[in-house]
Design a protein around this motif. Sequence first.
Motif, PDB file in Angstrom:
ATOM      1  N   TYR A 188       3.733 -14.639   7.837  1.00  0.00           N
ATOM      2  CA  TYR A 188       2.430 -14.095   8.191  1.00  0.00           C
ATOM      3  C   TYR A 188       2.554 -12.850   9.062  1.00  0.00           C
ATOM      4  CZ  TYR A 188       0.941 -18.829   6.837  1.00  0.00           C
ATOM      5  OH  TYR A 188       0.735 -20.004   6.185  1.00  0.00           O
ATOM      6  N   SER A 189       1.420 -12.152   9.194  1.00  0.00           N
ATOM      7  CA  SER A 189       1.321 -11.034  10.135  1.00  0.00           C
ATOM      8  C   SER A 189       0.668 -11.523  11.424  1.00  0.00           C
ATOM      9  CB  SER A 189       0.486  -9.905   9.535  1.00  0.00           C
ATOM     10  OG  SER A 189       1.128  -9.324   8.426  1.00  0.00           O
ATOM     11  N   TYR A 190       1.178 -11.015  12.540  1.00  0.00           N
ATOM     12  CA  TYR A 190       0.684 -11.404  13.864  1.00  0.00           C
ATOM     13  C   TYR A 190       0.286 -10.147  14.635  1.00  0.00           C
ATOM     14  CZ  TYR A 190       2.973 -15.889  12.904  1.00  0.00           C
ATOM     15  OH  TYR A 190       3.365 -17.087  12.346  1.00  0.00           O
ATOM     16  N   ILE A 191      -0.708 -10.323  15.520  1.00  0.00           N
ATOM     17  CA  ILE A 191      -1.081  -9.251  16.425  1.00  0.00           C
ATOM     18  C   ILE A 191      -0.755  -9.672  17.848  1.00  0.00           C
ATOM     19  CG2 ILE A 191      -3.496 -10.050  16.524  1.00  0.00           C
ATOM     20  CD1 ILE A 191      -4.260  -7.067  16.884  1.00  0.00           C
ATOM     21  N   PHE A 192      -0.061  -8.785  18.551  1.00  0.00           N
ATOM     22  CA  PHE A 192       0.355  -9.053  19.926  1.00  0.00           C
ATOM     23  C   PHE A 192      -0.380  -8.113  20.874  1.00  0.00           C
ATOM     24  CE2 PHE A 192       3.944 -10.226  17.249  1.00  0.00           C
ATOM     25  CZ  PHE A 192       4.336 -11.456  17.775  1.00  0.00           C
ATOM     26  N   GLN A 193      -0.720  -8.628  22.040  1.00  0.00           N
ATOM     27  CA  GLN A 193      -1.175  -7.763  23.120  1.00  0.00           C
ATOM     28  C   GLN A 193       0.054  -7.072  23.724  1.00  0.00           C
ATOM     29  OE1 GLN A 193      -4.621  -9.797  25.464  1.00  0.00           O
ATOM     30  NE2 GLN A 193      -3.258 -11.451  24.758  1.00  0.00           N
ATOM     31  N   MET A 194      -0.110  -5.800  24.058  1.00  0.00           N
ATOM     32  CA  MET A 194       1.024  -5.015  24.531  1.00  0.00           C
ATOM     33  C   MET A 194       0.658  -4.290  25.825  1.00  0.00           C
ATOM     34  SD  MET A 194       3.394  -2.422  22.236  1.00  0.00           S
ATOM     35  CE  MET A 194       2.075  -1.287  21.825  1.00  0.00           C
ATOM     36  N   SER A 195       1.637  -4.063  26.659  1.00  0.00           N
ATOM     37  CA  SER A 195       1.401  -3.325  27.894  1.00  0.00           C
ATOM     38  C   SER A 195       0.969  -1.900  27.556  1.00  0.00           C
ATOM     39  CB  SER A 195       2.664  -3.307  28.752  1.00  0.00           C
ATOM     40  OG  SER A 195       3.739  -2.681  28.065  1.00  0.00           O
ATOM     41  N   ALA A 196       0.249  -1.267  28.475  1.00  0.00           N
ATOM     42  CA  ALA A 196      -0.291   0.064  28.225  1.00  0.00           C
ATOM     43  C   ALA A 196       0.794   1.099  27.973  1.00  0.00           C
ATOM     44  CB  ALA A 196      -1.171   0.498  29.398  1.00  0.00           C
ATOM     45  N   ASP A 197       2.002   0.866  28.516  1.00  0.00           N
ATOM     46  CA  ASP A 197       3.087   1.817  28.287  1.00  0.00           C
ATOM     47  C   ASP A 197       3.853   1.533  26.995  1.00  0.00           C
ATOM     48  OD1 ASP A 197       4.552  -0.438  28.909  1.00  0.00           O
ATOM     49  OD2 ASP A 197       5.629   0.455  30.589  1.00  0.00           O
ATOM     50  N   GLY A 198       3.428   0.510  26.254  1.00  0.00           N
ATOM     51  CA  GLY A 198       4.002   0.231  24.949  1.00  0.00           C
ATOM     52  C   GLY A 198       5.373  -0.384  24.942  1.00  0.00           C
ATOM     53  N   THR A 199       5.782  -1.030  26.037  1.00  0.00           N
ATOM     54  CA  THR A 199       7.150  -1.540  26.124  1.00  0.00           C
ATOM     55  C   THR A 199       7.250  -3.057  26.215  1.00  0.00           C
ATOM     56  OG1 THR A 199       7.219  -1.389  28.546  1.00  0.00           O
ATOM     57  CG2 THR A 199       7.860   0.575  27.294  1.00  0.00           C
ATOM     58  N   THR A 200       6.121  -3.752  26.393  1.00  0.00           N
ATOM     59  CA  THR A 200       6.161  -5.199  26.623  1.00  0.00           C
ATOM     60  C   THR A 200       5.085  -5.888  25.803  1.00  0.00           C
ATOM     61  OG1 THR A 200       6.924  -4.846  28.893  1.00  0.00           O
ATOM     62  CG2 THR A 200       6.026  -7.014  28.366  1.00  0.00           C
ATOM     63  N   LEU A 201       5.442  -6.973  25.125  1.00  0.00           N
ATOM     64  CA  LEU A 201       4.457  -7.799  24.426  1.00  0.00           C
ATOM     65  C   LEU A 201       4.001  -8.892  25.385  1.00  0.00           C
ATOM     66  CD1 LEU A 201       5.913  -8.109  20.809  1.00  0.00           C
ATOM     67  CD2 LEU A 201       4.523  -6.304  21.842  1.00  0.00           C
ATOM     68  N   LEU A 202       2.710  -8.896  25.703  1.00  0.00           N
ATOM     69  CA  LEU A 202       2.181  -9.732  26.770  1.00  0.00           C
ATOM     70  C   LEU A 202       1.945 -11.179  26.356  1.00  0.00           C
ATOM     71  CD1 LEU A 202      -0.395  -7.155  28.186  1.00  0.00           C
ATOM     72  CD2 LEU A 202       1.964  -7.585  28.943  1.00  0.00           C
ATOM     73  N   ASP A 203       1.921 -11.431  25.054  1.00  0.00           N
ATOM     74  CA  ASP A 203       1.753 -12.818  24.600  1.00  0.00           C
ATOM     75  C   ASP A 203       2.865 -13.182  23.619  1.00  0.00           C
ATOM     76  OD1 ASP A 203       0.817 -11.115  22.675  1.00  0.00           O
ATOM     77  OD2 ASP A 203      -1.160 -12.031  22.471  1.00  0.00           O
ATOM     78  N   ALA A 204       4.083 -12.826  24.004  1.00  0.00           N
ATOM     79  CA  ALA A 204       5.256 -13.154  23.201  1.00  0.00           C
ATOM     80  C   ALA A 204       6.353 -13.701  24.102  1.00  0.00           C
ATOM     81  CB  ALA A 204       5.763 -11.912  22.473  1.00  0.00           C
ATOM     82  N   ASP A 205       7.029 -14.723  23.636  1.00  0.00           N
ATOM     83  CA  ASP A 205       8.173 -15.307  24.334  1.00  0.00           C
ATOM     84  C   ASP A 205       9.364 -15.235  23.390  1.00  0.00           C
ATOM     85  OD1 ASP A 205       9.310 -17.209  26.547  1.00  0.00           O
ATOM     86  OD2 ASP A 205       9.807 -18.139  24.625  1.00  0.00           O
ATOM     87  N   SER A 206      10.462 -14.662  23.840  1.00  0.00           N
ATOM     88  CA  SER A 206      11.604 -14.415  22.971  1.00  0.00           C
ATOM     89  C   SER A 206      12.171 -15.699  22.370  1.00  0.00           C
ATOM     90  CB  SER A 206      12.695 -13.652  23.723  1.00  0.00           C
ATOM     91  OG  SER A 206      13.112 -14.373  24.872  1.00  0.00           O
ATOM     92  N   ALA A 207      12.206 -16.773  23.142  1.00  0.00           N
ATOM     93  CA  ALA A 207      12.728 -18.029  22.617  1.00  0.00           C
ATOM     94  C   ALA A 207      11.835 -18.563  21.499  1.00  0.00           C
ATOM     95  CB  ALA A 207      12.844 -19.061  23.734  1.00  0.00           C
ATOM     96  N   HIS A 208      10.523 -18.404  21.669  1.00  0.00           N
ATOM     97  CA  HIS A 208       9.587 -18.873  20.650  1.00  0.00           C
ATOM     98  C   HIS A 208       9.723 -18.035  19.375  1.00  0.00           C
ATOM     99  CE1 HIS A 208       6.119 -20.929  19.086  1.00  0.00           C
ATOM    100  NE2 HIS A 208       5.408 -19.802  18.989  1.00  0.00           N
ATOM    101  N   LEU A 209       9.815 -16.712  19.522  1.00  0.00           N
ATOM    102  CA  LEU A 209       9.890 -15.840  18.358  1.00  0.00           C
ATOM    103  C   LEU A 209      11.235 -15.902  17.665  1.00  0.00           C
ATOM    104  CD1 LEU A 209       7.999 -12.589  19.442  1.00  0.00           C
ATOM    105  CD2 LEU A 209       7.120 -14.644  18.348  1.00  0.00           C
ATOM    106  N   ALA A 210      12.235 -16.456  18.323  1.00  0.00           N
ATOM    107  CA  ALA A 210      13.557 -16.574  17.712  1.00  0.00           C
ATOM    108  C   ALA A 210      13.630 -17.734  16.725  1.00  0.00           C
ATOM    109  CB  ALA A 210      14.625 -16.739  18.781  1.00  0.00           C
ATOM    110  N   GLN A 211      12.640 -18.607  16.739  1.00  0.00           N
ATOM    111  CA  GLN A 211      12.640 -19.740  15.825  1.00  0.00           C
ATOM    112  C   GLN A 211      12.385 -19.264  14.392  1.00  0.00           C
ATOM    113  OE1 GLN A 211      10.616 -23.465  17.583  1.00  0.00           O
ATOM    114  NE2 GLN A 211       9.568 -21.753  18.593  1.00  0.00           N
ATOM    115  N   SER A 212      12.901 -20.010  13.433  1.00  0.00           N
ATOM    116  CA  SER A 212      12.718 -19.686  12.022  1.00  0.00           C
ATOM    117  C   SER A 212      11.773 -20.684  11.364  1.00  0.00           C
ATOM    118  CB  SER A 212      14.062 -19.698  11.279  1.00  0.00           C
ATOM    119  OG  SER A 212      14.942 -18.741  11.815  1.00  0.00           O
ATOM    120  N   ASN A 213      10.985 -20.166  10.425  1.00  0.00           N
ATOM    121  CA  ASN A 213      10.129 -20.997   9.584  1.00  0.00           C
ATOM    122  C   ASN A 213       9.190 -21.887  10.386  1.00  0.00           C
ATOM    123  OD1 ASN A 213       9.404 -21.531   6.877  1.00  0.00           O
ATOM    124  ND2 ASN A 213      10.347 -23.556   7.026  1.00  0.00           N
TER     125      ASN A 213
END
Length: 569
Positions: A188-213
């Motif tokens: 699927y496609s996801y939309i993330f909130q991002m910091s104003a400087d464009g360097t940080t995803l505010l509703d993303a956790d690396s461990a969570h996004l590293a999971q497959s399927n």
Amino acid sequence: MKQIYTYLFLSLSMCCQISIAQQTGKWGDQGDGTFRNPVIAADFSDPDPVRVGDDYYMVSSTFESYPGVSVLHSKDLVNWKIVGAALTDLVAVDSAYSVKRMERYNGGAYAPTITYHNNTFYIYVNLYTDGFYVATAINAKGPWKSRYIRDKNGKPLKVTRWSDPCPFWDEDGKAYLVSSRPGRDYWYSYIFQMSADGTTLLDADSAHLAQSNVLYQYPDGGTVISPYHSSEGNRIFKRNGYYYLQHIEFTNQGQGEGTYIFRSKNLYGTLPDGSPGKPGVPGKYDVHVVEKVTSRDNLRLPGQGGYVSTPEGQWYWMGQFTKDGAEGRPPCLLPVTWIDDWPVIGSQINNMEGQMAWQLPKPIDGYPTSLPHGSDDFDNKQLNLRWMWNHQPRNNRWSLNERPGYLRLHAFPTVDKGGFFKAGNTINQRYMRSDTVVVTVKIDIDNMADGQNAGLAHFNGGKFYASIGLVMHGKNNKRLKYESNGKIVDGNRLESGQKTIYLRTCVGFDNMASFQYSLDGFNFTTLGNHYKLTPANFRGDMIGIYTYNDNADAGFIDIDWFKYDVSNN
């Protein structure tokens, strides 16, 4: 500047046979106020354009090539020139890009997007095996500063298989990023909130996004835009109060293969009670089908790409065709018509559907014809930006200064004696499929060492190649050879006093290449069989110069010039 002698280059029509096909090899600026699609008949895949004032910039995928993410400039959306690259130290990302490993075939940097915000250029790209990346620059020519995007905890998003990111800054200054994660069940496609400087995803956790399927969950995995399988090619923008989110679907597990635009007055869609959706609680969008297909053979319009407008308010779509040609996935330019606030791509619009157009008036006339690739006499002190390397080069083993006016390539062993695709410091340009393409290179071979190989090659993204060159046996025994995917046809032995070789490849629109050599620059002889150029691992064909020596770190060649003749209008 030294002269490149014209007598070396025979009539293009004599050098190669031209195949008559459904589409001719004519493309780009036709010199009469019109252009033909593709605008560049080469593997500038996943194109994404942006306008800044009256200048246009475009980025494209580079996968394993170095430098990563080509940046091009144009004044008319038709004639493009490479002006830089966003990723200039891929080894700092992962040593797999280095000449010690060369392990990024079918991976690397792909599907980038470019935008201009707050007087800064931003390029977002997912490195398929390495994670979310962003590069910034004040000038599109660079220098570019690149870094990992971080998650809400400040950790680098070093996650695999995420793809096709696209940023968006709203009028209130808030920033967002859309991206996809291909998978077996939850693509699927996801939309993330991002910091104003464009360097940080505010509703993303690396461990969570590293999971497959898995279905990623807010507030650790952004918000699902749509529950439709196999969505990629994400784009997000705003016009006339509407938010638009566009994607491509590659299977029939969602809405069916095709391109879809979602629209709402609210970024996260509209809930059943009419209130705006929000992060973690998305609403629904109105949907417009740009094109629905059953296979890539039935593609009517170029797919993955981006929108761009002129200062006068005309809109265009720059997208790619995915048809498995030797030119890979070349960018095509089509007009966009707005109907009831829906963008309709193409010409001859009927029932909200546009058609492909192969020849159109240039969006902006008056600018000269230019190509992103071409000849080189290596007289400059810096390497022309049109060149790329197969993976990141070993910089102390090539030079423009050791012998001014020549490109010197030193030979060293391949990785684990792995053959052509493990040979470091192979330098190349993209193949521009045309009615006729003739590439000739003049090489000084006087300083080759025992065991050294050198020559001119066609190759793709790590699977198939063919070359004409020579190999050094002993002290003075140089022998010509043709090689195709590991199969070798031996040629003649050169006389001991032969210090120069001319190598050539001739290709017609049918993608059949013929290799030739000459000892005097006048008389050329064919060696080996005709070779069918093909794409592989998402890459089109490339034309390169190589040298390696599995016996020792020894020997070098000096390239005097590289002549790239193209008949395309």
